[in-house]
Motif scaffolding. Structure first.
Motif, short mmCIF file in Angstrom:
data_model
loop_
_atom_site.label_atom_id
_atom_site.label_comp_id
_atom_site.label_asym_id
_atom_site.label_seq_id
_atom_site.Cartn_x
_atom_site.Cartn_y
_atom_site.Cartn_z
N GLY A 95 -1.67 -1.92 -3.82
CA GLY A 95 -0.82 -1.02 -4.83
C GLY A 95 -1.38 0.18 -5.30
O GLY A 95 -2.41 0.65 -4.88
N GLY A 96 -0.68 0.56 -6.44
CA GLY A 96 -1.08 1.83 -7.11
C GLY A 96 -2.59 1.84 -7.51
O GLY A 96 -2.98 0.78 -7.95
N GLU B 113 0.79 -1.22 0.06
CA GLU B 113 -0.05 -0.14 0.01
C GLU B 113 0.95 1.43 0.02
O GLU B 113 1.96 1.31 0.88
CB GLU B 113 -0.65 0.06 1.08
N ARG B 114 0.39 2.24 -0.72
CA ARG B 114 1.18 3.36 -0.78
C ARG B 114 1.38 4.32 0.47
O ARG B 114 1.98 5.27 0.51
CB ARG B 114 0.56 4.26 -1.82
N THR B 115 0.53 3.78 1.49
CA THR B 115 0.77 4.40 2.75
C THR B 115 1.70 4.01 3.40
O THR B 115 2.22 4.88 4.42
CB THR B 115 -0.46 4.15 3.39
#
Lengths: 296, 155
Positions: A243-244, A183-185
């Motif tokens: 993911g993105g 996750e982009r976090t």
């Protein structure tokens, strides 16, 4: 029989320049699409520039998918300059590979080393540094009044390049993308010795924004398949799951007038976007030059 | 530039307003809307949107499809520019009440984002009425978007 850049385009330059450029321009072939379409399977793809007479980003992706590396839009004012750049990239790849930031991205055609005047180069080791990087790029761009109206496009591009470098490009020793489904976090921290560099170069007429990773993990085939998919439909649907969103590179391409992707396998990938300082509409609508070159 | 994302929710009588501020990116968290009421989203202070922020927004829209109607107010350029390229950003229960249109000046390099209002400057299916905008030296400024693309969501 295919023709050289000199054969087809010598009239783009004055007599003096033409004479000086002739040895170089004669060594590189050119393929005009659709005029020379029947020759597409007969030329040396590594030594041929493709010129699109009816350019579109979809057409560029199809051409790059056939193994070519330089796809130019003929209708643009900077077409002669881009022809020279493409010739240099084909004939002198060492100059590209050996420089920290390639010469043409620094607006220096000498190929004898990049000028860093009016440029900023920043490095990051973890993804949480993004906001600080964007702030510094913002301060840099504030020095150029003509870039002010373009800042939304430039920041969007820088953000996507930075995120791609940390979450899509970073690899472990088994050559697997380690962060692709994270996750982009999450704050991704690179291993010791690895870093992401971002750069910006601005002058009175143009802006270049770019990112260099120290992985060289870009896979040409997968990249083009992805691009083909996102441009196949008028609208792109964000990917679901971890993911993105899968939209980042489309945003980079849509905002820019020129896209430069160079991958030295296992060493580094450079992704850069060029802008012309004539407003957002001009940049988003202009036919795009697209370079995708990979080195083993 | 790099403003951290935040939301502010206020309810007055039967009108709930959610204001989004900063960068709609990986730091963004959008609250679940429990009621089936009408929602107004104020976007004036949205400074930037990245691809992950778009994903967050689209997921939030899907999760809140029960919301009767969502009115989008003062949509900035960075948001509107994606209406015509991203599926799921603008859904059938949403209405754009107002949005910004950028103008630029070759003479002074100024940029002005002008707010257009539904019912006054635009309506669904009608041509957008563009104002004449001047820079600080009195030069007429030029529309800095391609109208058929930027206004495409109104067709």
């Amino acid at each position: 029989m295919s023709l050289s850049v000199y054969d087809v385009y010598q009239n783009l330059w004055t007599l003096t320049h033409r004479a000086a450029l002739k040895p170089m321009l004669q060594k590189v072939q050119v393929l005009r699409i659709p005029t020379d379409l029947e020759l597409i399977s007969k030329v040396d793809k590594n030594k041929t520039i493709v010129v699109l007479e009816k350019p579109s980003i979809y057409n560029s992706i199809q051409i790059l998918g056939k193994g070519f590396s330089h796809c130019l839009a003929q209708e643009r004012d900077d077409f002669p300059r881009e022809l020279i750049i493409s010739c240099l990239m084909i004939l002198r790849p060492k100059a590209l590979v050996d420089s920290e930031i390639p010469f043409f991205l620094m607006n220096d055609l000498s190929a004898e080393g990049a000028s860093k005047e009016n440029a900023i180069i920043l490095s990051a080791k973890q993804s949480s540094e993004k906001n600080g990087i964007l702030n510094q790029v913002g301060e840099f761009l504030e020095k150029y009044p003509k870039a002010a109206g373009m800042s939304d496009l430039a920041f969007e591009v820088m953000d996507e390049m930075f995120t791609n470098a940390f979450f899509n490009a970073s690899i472990d020793t088994s050559q697997m993308n380690v962060d692709f489904k994270i996750e982009r976090t999450v704050n991704v921290k690179l291993k010791a010795g690895s870093e992401i560099k971002v750069f910006a170069k601005c002058d009175e007429t143009s802006l270049v924004i770019g990112c260099v990773d120290s992985f060289g993990s870009l896979k040409r085939k997968e990249f083009l398949e992805h691009m083909n998919k996102v441009y196949a439909a008028k609208k792109t649907t964000p990917q679901v799951g971890p993911g993105g969103a899968g939209l980042g590179f489309r945003m980079i391409v849509d905002n820019s007038t020129g896209i430069y992707v160079f991958c030295e396998q296992g060493k580094r990938t450079i992704v850069a976007s060029a802008f012309i300082l004539k407003g957002q509409k001009y940049n988003m609508n202009l036919a795009k030059h697209f370079h995708l070159q990979t080195f083993k | 530039m790099a403003d951290q994302f935040s939301t502010y929710i206020t309810t007055v009588k039967d009108q709930t307003v959610m204001e989004l501020r900063g960068r709609l990116d990986e730091s963004a968290h959008l609250p679940k809307i429990e009621e089936k009421f009408n929602l107004r989203i104020q976007l004036k202070e949205l400074k930037a949107v990245n691809s992950y922020g778009i994903k967050v927004w689209c997921q939030w829209v899907q999760q809140n499809s029960h919301v009767y109607s969502i009115a989008l107010c003062e949509c900035p350029f960075v948001f509107v520019k994606h209406f015509n390229t991203v599926q799921g950003l603008l859904t059938s229960n949403m209405t754009v009440l107002s949005f910004y249109v950028p103008f630029t000046s070759d003479q002074t390099d100024e940029r002005k984002d002008v707010l257009l209002y539904r019912g006054t400057d635009f309506d669904q299916g009608t041509e957008v009425k563009l104002p004449v905008v001047y820079d600080s030296q009195g030069n007429q400024m030029e529309l800095d978007v391609q109208p058929e693309l930027y206004f495409g969501f109104l067709k």
